[in-house]
Scaffold this motif. Structure first.
Motif, PDB file in Angstrom:
ATOM      1  N   GLU A  57       1.618 -80.409 -71.386  1.00  0.00           N
ATOM      2  CA  GLU A  57       0.853 -81.626 -71.669  1.00  0.00           C
ATOM      3  C   GLU A  57       1.546 -82.865 -71.122  1.00  0.00           C
ATOM      4  OE1 GLU A  57       3.579 -81.043 -75.242  1.00  0.00           O
ATOM      5  OE2 GLU A  57       2.347 -79.764 -73.928  1.00  0.00           O
ATOM      6  N   ASN A  58       2.850 -82.753 -70.835  1.00  0.00           N
ATOM      7  CA  ASN A  58       3.588 -83.869 -70.241  1.00  0.00           C
ATOM      8  C   ASN A  58       3.369 -83.980 -68.740  1.00  0.00           C
ATOM      9  OD1 ASN A  58       4.741 -84.459 -72.751  1.00  0.00           O
ATOM     10  ND2 ASN A  58       6.486 -83.102 -72.387  1.00  0.00           N
ATOM     11  N   HIS A  59       2.689 -82.977 -68.174  1.00  0.00           N
ATOM     12  CA  HIS A  59       2.556 -82.925 -66.723  1.00  0.00           C
ATOM     13  C   HIS A  59       1.107 -82.778 -66.239  1.00  0.00           C
ATOM     14  CE1 HIS A  59       6.939 -82.429 -66.518  1.00  0.00           C
ATOM     15  NE2 HIS A  59       6.795 -81.614 -67.549  1.00  0.00           N
ATOM     16  N   ILE A  60       0.272 -82.168 -67.060  1.00  0.00           N
ATOM     17  CA  ILE A  60      -1.111 -81.896 -66.652  1.00  0.00           C
ATOM     18  C   ILE A  60      -2.057 -82.320 -67.772  1.00  0.00           C
ATOM     19  CG2 ILE A  60      -2.768 -80.077 -66.087  1.00  0.00           C
ATOM     20  CD1 ILE A  60      -0.458 -78.530 -64.824  1.00  0.00           C
ATOM     21  N   PRO A  61      -3.080 -83.150 -67.467  1.00  0.00           N
ATOM     22  CA  PRO A  61      -4.027 -83.568 -68.509  1.00  0.00           C
ATOM     23  C   PRO A  61      -4.878 -82.404 -69.014  1.00  0.00           C
ATOM     24  CG  PRO A  61      -4.754 -84.319 -66.350  1.00  0.00           C
ATOM     25  CD  PRO A  61      -3.381 -83.758 -66.157  1.00  0.00           C
ATOM     26  N   LYS A  62      -5.267 -82.473 -70.275  1.00  0.00           N
ATOM     27  CA  LYS A  62      -6.005 -81.370 -70.898  1.00  0.00           C
ATOM     28  C   LYS A  62      -7.319 -81.060 -70.186  1.00  0.00           C
ATOM     29  CE  LYS A  62      -4.174 -81.530 -75.606  1.00  0.00           C
ATOM     30  NZ  LYS A  62      -4.500 -81.676 -77.051  1.00  0.00           N
ATOM     31  N   GLN A  63      -7.938 -82.088 -69.599  1.00  0.00           N
ATOM     32  CA  GLN A  63      -9.221 -81.852 -68.933  1.00  0.00           C
ATOM     33  C   GLN A  63      -9.085 -81.043 -67.646  1.00  0.00           C
ATOM     34  OE1 GLN A  63      -7.840 -84.833 -69.509  1.00  0.00           O
ATOM     35  NE2 GLN A  63      -8.191 -86.303 -67.841  1.00  0.00           N
ATOM     36  N   ARG A  64      -7.832 -80.782 -67.228  1.00  0.00           N
ATOM     37  CA  ARG A  64      -7.609 -79.956 -66.045  1.00  0.00           C
ATOM     38  C   ARG A  64      -6.982 -78.610 -66.413  1.00  0.00           C
ATOM     39  NH1 ARG A  64      -5.111 -84.688 -62.263  1.00  0.00           N
ATOM     40  NH2 ARG A  64      -6.957 -86.028 -62.222  1.00  0.00           N
ATOM     41  N   ILE A  65      -7.077 -78.244 -67.685  1.00  0.00           N
ATOM     42  CA  ILE A  65      -6.596 -76.944 -68.154  1.00  0.00           C
ATOM     43  C   ILE A  65      -7.806 -76.111 -68.553  1.00  0.00           C
ATOM     44  CG2 ILE A  65      -5.227 -75.731 -69.889  1.00  0.00           C
ATOM     45  CD1 ILE A  65      -3.432 -78.215 -70.043  1.00  0.00           C
ATOM     46  N   PHE A  66      -8.009 -74.998 -67.860  1.00  0.00           N
ATOM     47  CA  PHE A  66      -9.190 -74.163 -68.068  1.00  0.00           C
ATOM     48  C   PHE A  66      -8.745 -72.792 -68.577  1.00  0.00           C
ATOM     49  CE2 PHE A  66     -10.253 -77.393 -65.025  1.00  0.00           C
ATOM     50  CZ  PHE A  66     -11.559 -77.761 -65.350  1.00  0.00           C
ATOM     51  N   VAL A  67      -9.158 -72.462 -69.813  1.00  0.00           N
ATOM     52  CA  VAL A  67      -8.814 -71.195 -70.453  1.00  0.00           C
ATOM     53  C   VAL A  67     -10.085 -70.366 -70.574  1.00  0.00           C
ATOM     54  CG1 VAL A  67      -7.803 -70.101 -72.478  1.00  0.00           C
ATOM     55  CG2 VAL A  67      -6.979 -72.350 -71.740  1.00  0.00           C
ATOM     56  N   SER A  68     -10.043 -69.121 -70.121  1.00  0.00           N
ATOM     57  CA  SER A  68     -11.258 -68.303 -70.054  1.00  0.00           C
ATOM     58  C   SER A  68     -11.953 -68.182 -71.402  1.00  0.00           C
ATOM     59  CB  SER A  68     -10.921 -66.915 -69.515  1.00  0.00           C
ATOM     60  OG  SER A  68     -10.101 -66.191 -70.425  1.00  0.00           O
ATOM     61  N   GLY A  69     -11.168 -68.027 -72.480  1.00  0.00           N
ATOM     62  CA  GLY A  69     -11.778 -67.868 -73.797  1.00  0.00           C
ATOM     63  C   GLY A  69     -12.517 -69.100 -74.271  1.00  0.00           C
ATOM     64  N   VAL A  70     -12.201 -70.259 -73.696  1.00  0.00           N
ATOM     65  CA  VAL A  70     -12.898 -71.505 -74.023  1.00  0.00           C
ATOM     66  C   VAL A  70     -14.087 -71.710 -73.101  1.00  0.00           C
ATOM     67  CG1 VAL A  70     -12.680 -74.021 -74.155  1.00  0.00           C
ATOM     68  CG2 VAL A  70     -10.796 -72.561 -74.916  1.00  0.00           C
ATOM     69  N   VAL A  71     -13.875 -71.440 -71.813  1.00  0.00           N
ATOM     70  CA  VAL A  71     -14.934 -71.657 -70.820  1.00  0.00           C
ATOM     71  C   VAL A  71     -16.043 -70.622 -70.954  1.00  0.00           C
ATOM     72  CG1 VAL A  71     -15.413 -71.757 -68.336  1.00  0.00           C
ATOM     73  CG2 VAL A  71     -13.295 -72.736 -69.244  1.00  0.00           C
ATOM     74  N   GLY A  72     -15.688 -69.384 -71.327  1.00  0.00           N
ATOM     75  CA  GLY A  72     -16.688 -68.325 -71.424  1.00  0.00           C
ATOM     76  C   GLY A  72     -16.822 -67.519 -70.155  1.00  0.00           C
ATOM     77  N   MET A  73     -15.918 -67.714 -69.208  1.00  0.00           N
ATOM     78  CA  MET A  73     -15.842 -66.934 -67.972  1.00  0.00           C
ATOM     79  C   MET A  73     -14.384 -66.631 -67.710  1.00  0.00           C
ATOM     80  SD  MET A  73     -18.510 -69.004 -65.492  1.00  0.00           S
ATOM     81  CE  MET A  73     -18.014 -70.640 -66.105  1.00  0.00           C
TER      82      MET A  73
END
Length: 240
Positions: free
Chosen positions: A144-160
């Motif tokens: 989180e100190n290096h990459i904003p949350k909106q650029r973190i994509f987790v399959s279980g959240v996205v659904g793919m």
């Protein structure tokens, strides 16, 4: 030219073998000669195979996920001549899970991310797994100190889930980027190389465990260290 550069998490940002090795050593008292590198390859192979077969990387079905987690230990060890039952596999999974959050990034990983950002590139993460679990690991790595949350994509959240090219297309859509200007870095042939190439992205295979290709696909680059990545992506020696 500004590019979108996304990284995998498990065994790309940090050493994913260590928690598995420590769990096996504690629970089974395996000899020092046990082939842990091969065991790790098989562990990931069966994890990806079973998850893909059951659609688990984008599924909240906890019972199926728990069964897969035990089966991957059983199948991996069986291939190496060690037989365990489901009870032992469950203990191995618990020991492995307990160690998954005592992790730190590979040497050079943070320097690469910050170097890419300084050059104006968009940097993010794409990872398979359950949302809370993966985010806890990402937190342990202090991403989180290096990459904003909106650029973190987790399959279980996205659904793919990787290797589905629709996941990479979703990332392009959300970030306003194009496949031809997107790069993906990952260690898994099945998920990372096949997935990114299928989506029209540039693929960098982080083959630091010196695995053999699993198909006729050809990644754009094959590297075994972050120093090599820095030479390709930053045009400089790591640390300069």
């Amino acid at each position: 030219m500004r590019q979108a550069i996304f990284l995998d998490v498990d065994d790309t940002l940090y050493d994913h073998l260590s928690p598995m090795r420590e769990a096996l050593e504690e629970e089974l008292r395996l000899p020092a000669s046990f082939p842990y590198e091969r065991a790790y390859y098989l562990f990931r192979y069966y994890s990806d195979l079973l998850s893909d077969r059951e659609g688990l990387s984008a599924s909240p079905d906890r019972d199926k996920i728990a069964n897969m987690q035990k089966q991957r230990f059983m199948l991996m060890l069986a291939d190496l001549g060690v037989t365990i039952d489901e009870r032992q596999a469950g203990r191995l999974q618990a020991a492995y899970l307990a160690r998954q959050f005592a992790i730190r990034p590979f040497e050079g990983a943070l320097q690469l991310i910050e170097g890419l950002k300084r050059k104006g590139h968009l940097v993010g993460l794409i990872t398979n797994g359950a949302g809370p679990h993966q985010m806890r690991k990402i937190g342990a790595l202090q991403m989180e100190n290096h990459i904003p949350k909106q650029r973190i994509f987790v399959s279980g959240v996205v659904g793919m889930a990787k290797p589905d090219p629709d996941l990479f297309a979703h990332v392009n859509q959300v970030t306003g980027t194009l496949p031809e200007h997107s790069i993906y870095i990952g260690d898994s042939w099945r998920n990372d190389v096949a997935g990114s190439l299928g989506a029209g992205w540039t693929s960098i295979w982080f083959n630091h465990r010196h695995a053999e290709p699993e198909s006729e696909l050809t990644p754009h680059h094959v590297v075994s260290s972050y120093a090599e990545m820095s030479r390709i992506l930053l045009g400089e020696q790591a640390g300069e």
